[in-house]
Design a protein around this motif. Structure first.
Motif, PDB file in Angstrom:
ATOM      1  N   ASP A 156      21.586  11.105 -18.767  1.00 35.39           N
ATOM      2  CA  ASP A 156      20.920  11.848 -20.050  1.00 35.39           C
ATOM      3  C   ASP A 156      21.899  11.803 -21.313  1.00 35.39           C
ATOM      4  OD1 ASP A 156      20.017  13.864 -21.709  1.00 35.39           O
ATOM      5  OD2 ASP A 156      19.265  15.009 -20.252  1.00 35.39           O
ATOM      6  N   LYS A 157      21.385  11.170 -22.045  1.00 40.92           N
ATOM      7  CA  LYS A 157      22.244  10.695 -23.521  1.00 40.92           C
ATOM      8  C   LYS A 157      22.520  11.978 -24.123  1.00 40.92           C
ATOM      9  CE  LYS A 157      19.995   7.426 -25.784  1.00 40.92           C
ATOM     10  NZ  LYS A 157      19.255   6.683 -26.756  1.00 40.92           N
ATOM     11  N   ASN A 158      21.694  13.023 -24.153  1.00 42.54           N
ATOM     12  CA  ASN A 158      22.140  14.024 -24.732  1.00 42.54           C
ATOM     13  C   ASN A 158      23.321  14.914 -24.167  1.00 42.54           C
ATOM     14  OD1 ASN A 158      19.990  14.205 -26.812  1.00 42.54           O
ATOM     15  ND2 ASN A 158      18.610  14.570 -25.174  1.00 42.54           N
ATOM     16  N   TYR A 193      21.234   4.967 -20.617  1.00 43.63           N
ATOM     17  CA  TYR A 193      21.318   6.436 -21.321  1.00 43.63           C
ATOM     18  C   TYR A 193      19.904   6.881 -21.597  1.00 43.63           C
ATOM     19  CZ  TYR A 193      26.260   5.175 -21.016  1.00 43.63           C
ATOM     20  OH  TYR A 193      27.461   4.717 -20.589  1.00 43.63           O
ATOM     21  N   ASP A 211      17.197   9.515 -23.357  1.00 47.37           N
ATOM     22  CA  ASP A 211      16.872  10.775 -23.930  1.00 47.37           C
ATOM     23  C   ASP A 211      15.534  11.350 -23.504  1.00 47.37           C
ATOM     24  OD1 ASP A 211      16.405  12.925 -25.551  1.00 47.37           O
ATOM     25  OD2 ASP A 211      16.369  11.976 -27.350  1.00 47.37           O
ATOM     26  N   GLU A 261      12.589   2.803 -21.754  1.00 45.51           N
ATOM     27  CA  GLU A 261      14.029   2.752 -21.464  1.00 45.51           C
ATOM     28  C   GLU A 261      14.251   2.783 -19.940  1.00 45.51           C
ATOM     29  OE1 GLU A 261      16.074   5.919 -23.302  1.00 45.51           O
ATOM     30  OE2 GLU A 261      15.968   5.196 -25.407  1.00 45.51           O
TER      31      GLU A 261
END
Length: 165
Positions: free
Chosen positions: A109-111, A139, A141, A150
């Protein structure tokens, strides 16, 4: 004359937070996938690609080992508050001889990853390279609308690696 049996190649999808399974399942199956909480996993067959996705509930982690047999590829989604603890568990998972010669897609999870110290991620990358495991890290979002593209890029990579097996 009998018809030829199609062999479905199994891809395991593991996460440490089951809420992510619903999002991933929706993208892969393009429909809502229901997890039976009593058995702790569900299967989705994509016969056009000769794949079967097995989504494993985090609540039954101790039974994950049972699902490794016959696996052609693995997707591990590492998210949540305990990313570094999860990384240690991922390293233990990768010690399974059944998974060592199979491609791995790590999804973060990018965040969440931006908030953490990424030293453990580098340890995983080092471990993967020493075990000569073919892997890719993406990664996502999970709150953004472009999640589909993605993740689909990562799935496409994994499918190409599986076809080489």
């Amino acid at each position: 004359m009998g018809s030829e049996q199609t062999i479905l190649r199994k891809i395991l999808i593991m996460t440490f937070d089951d809420s992510y399974l619903k999002d991933i399942g929706q993208i892969i199956a393009q429909k809502r996938i229901q997890m039976d909480e009593e058995i702790g996993f569900c299967n989705y067959e994509n016969k056009s690609k000769n794949l079967i996705y097995t989504l494993l509930s985090s609540k039954n982690r101790r039974t994950w080992l049972h699902h490794y047999t016959g696996t052609y590829g693995t997707i591990i989604i590492n998210e949540g508050e305990n990313i570094n603890d999860n990384n240690k568990e991922i390293e233990n998972i990768l010690n399974s001889k059944v998974l060592q010669k199979r491609p791995l897609l790590l999804v973060y999870d990018k965040n969440k990853i931006l908030e953490k110290d990424n030293r453990d991620l580098e340890n995983i990358r080092f471990s993967l390279s020493t075990k000569q495991i073919n892997y890719n890290v993406i990664y996502l979002d999970f709150k953004a609308n472009h999640l589909n593209s993605e993740l689909l890029y990562g799935l496409d990579w994994l499918n190409k690696q599986i076809m080489k097996i």
